[in-house]
Design an enzyme around this catalytic site. Structure first.
Site, PDB file in Angstrom:
ATOM      1  N   HIS A 244      -5.499  -6.956  13.162  1.00 28.73           N
ATOM      2  CA  HIS A 244      -4.080  -6.514  13.288  1.00 28.73           C
ATOM      3  C   HIS A 244      -3.863  -5.889  14.613  1.00 28.73           C
ATOM      4  O   HIS A 244      -4.688  -5.481  15.326  1.00 28.73           O
ATOM      5  CB  HIS A 244      -4.569  -4.992  12.449  1.00 28.73           C
ATOM      6  CG  HIS A 244      -3.156  -4.417  12.011  1.00 28.73           C
ATOM      7  ND1 HIS A 244      -2.014  -4.952  11.331  1.00 28.73           N
ATOM      8  CD2 HIS A 244      -2.685  -3.070  12.044  1.00 28.73           C
ATOM      9  CE1 HIS A 244      -1.057  -4.206  11.330  1.00 28.73           C
ATOM     10  NE2 HIS A 244      -1.475  -2.910  11.854  1.00 28.73           N
TER      11      HIS A 244
ATOM     12  N   TYR B 276      15.178  31.560   3.791  1.00 26.47           N
ATOM     13  CA  TYR B 276      13.960  32.247   4.479  1.00 26.47           C
ATOM     14  C   TYR B 276      14.005  32.723   5.706  1.00 26.47           C
ATOM     15  O   TYR B 276      14.553  31.781   6.575  1.00 26.47           O
ATOM     16  CB  TYR B 276      12.696  31.377   4.063  1.00 26.47           C
ATOM     17  CG  TYR B 276      12.332  31.611   2.555  1.00 26.47           C
ATOM     18  CD1 TYR B 276      11.660  32.533   2.184  1.00 26.47           C
ATOM     19  CD2 TYR B 276      12.181  30.251   1.954  1.00 26.47           C
ATOM     20  CE1 TYR B 276      11.609  32.423   0.569  1.00 26.47           C
ATOM     21  CE2 TYR B 276      11.666  30.337   0.739  1.00 26.47           C
ATOM     22  CZ  TYR B 276      11.568  31.400  -0.062  1.00 26.47           C
ATOM     23  OH  TYR B 276      10.748  31.285  -1.165  1.00 26.47           O
TER      24      TYR B 276
ATOM     25  N   LYS C  76       0.903  -1.233   0.043  1.00 27.40           N
ATOM     26  CA  LYS C  76      -0.003  -0.286  -0.048  1.00 27.40           C
ATOM     27  C   LYS C  76       0.929   1.194  -0.017  1.00 27.40           C
ATOM     28  O   LYS C  76       2.080   0.941   0.241  1.00 27.40           O
ATOM     29  CB  LYS C  76      -0.996   0.011   1.294  1.00 27.40           C
ATOM     30  CG  LYS C  76      -0.428  -0.073   2.756  1.00 27.40           C
ATOM     31  CD  LYS C  76      -1.229  -0.211   3.846  1.00 27.40           C
ATOM     32  CE  LYS C  76      -0.644  -0.503   4.887  1.00 27.40           C
ATOM     33  NZ  LYS C  76      -0.942   0.344   6.150  1.00 27.40           N
TER      34      LYS C  76
ATOM     35  N   ARG D  77      -9.558   0.483  15.076  1.00 32.55           N
ATOM     36  CA  ARG D  77      -9.711   1.166  13.817  1.00 32.55           C
ATOM     37  C   ARG D  77     -10.802   0.740  13.047  1.00 32.55           C
ATOM     38  O   ARG D  77     -11.853   1.388  12.904  1.00 32.55           O
ATOM     39  CB  ARG D  77      -8.381   1.051  13.203  1.00 32.55           C
ATOM     40  CG  ARG D  77      -8.087   1.635  11.878  1.00 32.55           C
ATOM     41  CD  ARG D  77      -6.656   2.002  11.600  1.00 32.55           C
ATOM     42  NE  ARG D  77      -5.933   0.603  11.264  1.00 32.55           N
ATOM     43  CZ  ARG D  77      -4.823   0.443  10.683  1.00 32.55           C
ATOM     44  NH1 ARG D  77      -4.093   1.138  10.804  1.00 32.55           N
ATOM     45  NH2 ARG D  77      -4.423  -1.012  10.335  1.00 32.55           N
TER      46      ARG D  77
ATOM     47  N   CYS E 118      13.713  25.288   1.769  1.00 31.96           N
ATOM     48  CA  CYS E 118      12.620  25.695   0.979  1.00 31.96           C
ATOM     49  C   CYS E 118      11.885  24.861   0.137  1.00 31.96           C
ATOM     50  O   CYS E 118      11.728  23.543   0.261  1.00 31.96           O
ATOM     51  CB  CYS E 118      13.565  26.688  -0.250  1.00 31.96           C
ATOM     52  SG  CYS E 118      14.628  27.488   0.282  1.00 31.96           S
ATOM     53  N   MET E 119      10.567  25.070  -0.615  1.00 35.33           N
ATOM     54  CA  MET E 119       9.798  24.120  -1.331  1.00 35.33           C
ATOM     55  C   MET E 119      10.779  23.227  -2.173  1.00 35.33           C
ATOM     56  O   MET E 119      10.208  22.015  -2.284  1.00 35.33           O
ATOM     57  CB  MET E 119       8.859  24.981  -2.073  1.00 35.33           C
ATOM     58  CG  MET E 119       7.707  23.982  -2.475  1.00 35.33           C
ATOM     59  SD  MET E 119       6.564  24.824  -4.048  1.00 35.33           S
ATOM     60  CE  MET E 119       5.485  25.709  -2.861  1.00 35.33           C
ATOM     61  N   ASP E 120      11.906  23.561  -2.937  1.00 38.01           N
ATOM     62  CA  ASP E 120      12.546  22.987  -4.242  1.00 38.01           C
ATOM     63  C   ASP E 120      13.779  22.666  -3.816  1.00 38.01           C
ATOM     64  O   ASP E 120      14.596  21.908  -4.686  1.00 38.01           O
ATOM     65  CB  ASP E 120      12.148  23.678  -5.350  1.00 38.01           C
ATOM     66  CG  ASP E 120      10.836  24.445  -5.532  1.00 38.01           C
ATOM     67  OD1 ASP E 120       9.856  23.251  -5.469  1.00 38.01           O
ATOM     68  OD2 ASP E 120      10.534  25.291  -5.857  1.00 38.01           O
TER      69      ASP E 120
ATOM     70  N   ARG F  43       1.385 -10.826   7.034  1.00 37.65           N
ATOM     71  CA  ARG F  43       1.428  -9.646   6.272  1.00 37.65           C
ATOM     72  C   ARG F  43       2.574  -8.840   6.441  1.00 37.65           C
ATOM     73  O   ARG F  43       2.655  -8.361   7.673  1.00 37.65           O
ATOM     74  CB  ARG F  43       0.038  -8.818   6.648  1.00 37.65           C
ATOM     75  CG  ARG F  43      -1.309  -9.501   6.329  1.00 37.65           C
ATOM     76  CD  ARG F  43      -2.471  -8.641   6.613  1.00 37.65           C
ATOM     77  NE  ARG F  43      -2.614  -7.865   7.977  1.00 37.65           N
ATOM     78  CZ  ARG F  43      -2.969  -8.351   8.909  1.00 37.65           C
ATOM     79  NH1 ARG F  43      -3.854  -9.567   8.926  1.00 37.65           N
ATOM     80  NH2 ARG F  43      -3.131  -7.435  10.125  1.00 37.65           N
TER      81      ARG F  43
HETATM   82  C1  LIG Z   1      -3.773  -4.167   8.413  1.00 32.32           C
HETATM   83  C2  LIG Z   1      -2.096  -4.480   8.122  1.00 32.32           C
HETATM   84  N1  LIG Z   1      -1.697  -5.339   8.165  1.00 32.32           N
HETATM   85  C3  LIG Z   1      -0.318  -5.464   7.763  1.00 32.32           C
HETATM   86  C4  LIG Z   1       0.419  -4.214   7.598  1.00 32.32           C
HETATM   87  C5  LIG Z   1       2.040  -4.237   7.588  1.00 32.32           C
HETATM   88  O1  LIG Z   1       2.669  -4.047   8.779  1.00 32.32           O
HETATM   89  P1  LIG Z   1       4.466  -3.793   8.866  1.00 32.32           P
HETATM   90  O2  LIG Z   1       4.687  -2.773   7.898  1.00 32.32           O
HETATM   91  O3  LIG Z   1       4.392  -3.575  10.246  1.00 32.32           O
HETATM   92  O4  LIG Z   1       4.854  -5.141   8.427  1.00 32.32           O
HETATM   93  C6  LIG Z   1      -0.122  -2.926   7.966  1.00 32.32           C
HETATM   94  C7  LIG Z   1       0.830  -1.573   8.064  1.00 32.32           C
HETATM   95  O5  LIG Z   1       0.476  -0.563   8.328  1.00 32.32           O
HETATM   96  C8  LIG Z   1      -1.575  -3.015   8.250  1.00 32.32           C
HETATM   97  O6  LIG Z   1      -2.120  -1.649   8.266  1.00 32.32           O
END
Ligand SMILES: Cc1ncc(COP(=O)(O)O)c(C=O)c1O
Length: 373
Positions: free
Chosen positions: A167, A267, A41, A137, A313-315, A221
């Site tokens: 989670h 700045y 993600k 969550r 700065c921005m850039d 995960r």
């Molecule tokens: C629902 C869920 N599973 C797994 C992960 C992966 O966690 P990590 O990056 O600590 O391995 C995340 C990360 O935010 C998550 O939100």
């Protein structure tokens, strides 16, 4: 012709071999048959979703996990066959599209199921039920709600319950009680189901590396460890095997000037030279994700640590140089030069944040250049 995004010398170098090694090493610790869900993600935590997903799949990941419908759609274009799970919220209106594209959605609300049931589907929609065991969550918090949800889903031909997951909120901390409370609640919820779905999953990096490496269920995960970073300073002290960071950030000096004592820079004239000094300018700023809080952070030139001075700065931002370097001199913001290394963790500390956030907020203006042998 050179790609236009690559004219500016500022770039992130992503070492795909490091990602592959990290996934392969993690895989060695899994029970036979346990699937690896590569958490890609947020553009693979800023590393580049398609390229990281390819590297992870080559090393044994069998599923991809993302946070949003848009992220899933992007990946589906490159990976027509792999299972993709959206870990977060997807609006009901997305469900028919998800079913058609074989994208698996997370479900936790009977209202959502009712709304989606009214839509027409070309194929059954795959769902993973989210149980909130203490993260607070998303997810069902009561066994009765889980059963109601499960019954509603399984009584419709439009849905397929493919998984159930939770989670952990404190897997990266030394304290154990909260974690064990979450595990106990999860197992109680799973036991209450008439039938175990194909994939039960709970472990993130910290669970697998230190908290309870046996708590693998059917899938794990992996996010942060795949990128070669530890989920917390505590986990970093306990790593069962080395992990290799994949993200470096580089640029070049584009201006070098000598200033006299008393002359100010940037700045707000926030930095004033206390003696005759060389000041270097680099083309990276807060619009690239180098937020103003990072002022004072060191970067590397010739293996020497050099501070960012004044306001970012921005850039662009300015460095206090130890010598009159030439324009075009390589500057490493994250990564190694000679015997020195500046880590993402060091930037996180300077920014009062966690390492996850540092590559995520390097914006798309910084091209990701992929390296593999
Ligand atoms: C629902 C869920 N599973 C797994 C992960 C992966 O966690 P990590 O990056 O600590 O391995 C995340 C990360 O935010 C998550 O939100």
């Amino acid at each position: 012709m050179q790609n236009i995004e690559h004219f500016r010398p500022t770039k992130a170098i992503i070492n795909l071999d490091a990602i592959k090694n990290n996934v392969s090493n993690l895989k060695k610790h899994l029970h036979p048959g346990v699937q690896i869900m590569a958490v890609v993600k947020a553009n693979a935590y800023g590393h580049g979703d398609v390229e990281v997903a390819s590297a992870a799949i080559e090393s044994g990941a069998t599923m991809l996990a993302v946070a949003t419908p848009e992220e899933a759609i992007r990946l589906r274009k490159s990976f027509p066959d792999i299972d993709i799970l959206i870990l977060g919220y997807a609006p009901g209106a997305f469900a028919p599209f998800a079913a058609n594209e074989n994208i698996t959605l997370t479900v936790y609300s009977t209202d959502w199921v009712q709304q989606v049931e009214a839509l027409s589907f070309s194929k059954p929609l795959k769902l993973h039920i989210k149980i909130d065991t203490g993260m607070g969550r998303i997810g069902v918090t009561q066994i009765e709600d889980l059963q109601k949800l499960y019954n509603m889903i399984t009584s419709s031909e439009k849905f397929l319950v493919d998984g159930v997951f939770t989670h952990f909120a404190t897997a990266d901390e030394e304290e154990e009680t909260y974690f064990h409370h979450q595990v106990a609640k999860f197992e109680e919820f799973i036991r209450s189901l008439p039938e175990k779905p194909r994939l039960v999953h709970a472990a993130n990096t910290a669970t697998m590396l230190i908290k309870d490496p046996t708590l693998q269920y059917d899938a794990v995960r992996f996010g942060i460890s795949m990128y070669g970073l530890a989920p917390s300073a505590y986990v970093n002290t306990k790593l069962p095997f080395p992990i290799e960071p994949a993200f470096s950030l580089e640029t070049e000096l584009i201006e070098v000037k000598k200033v006299q004592a008393g002359q100010s820079i940037g700045y707000g004239a926030a930095f004033t030279a206390s003696e005759p000094s060389y000041i270097g300018t680099i083309p990276i700023g807060y619009a690239d994700g180098l937020i103003r809080k990072y002022s004072g952070q060191h970067v590397l030139i010739d293996g020497i640590r050099v501070p960012i001075i004044g306001r970012i700065c921005m850039d662009q931002c300015m460095l206090l140089l130890p010598a009159a370097y030439n324009i075009g001199k390589k500057v490493t913001l994250i990564g190694k030069q000679k015997d020195e290394e500046i880590t993402i963790d060091e930037w996180a500390e300077k920014g009062d944040t966690i390492n996850y956030e540092v590559p995520c907020i390097i914006t798309s203006r910084v091209p990701r250049i992929y390296y593999k042998k």
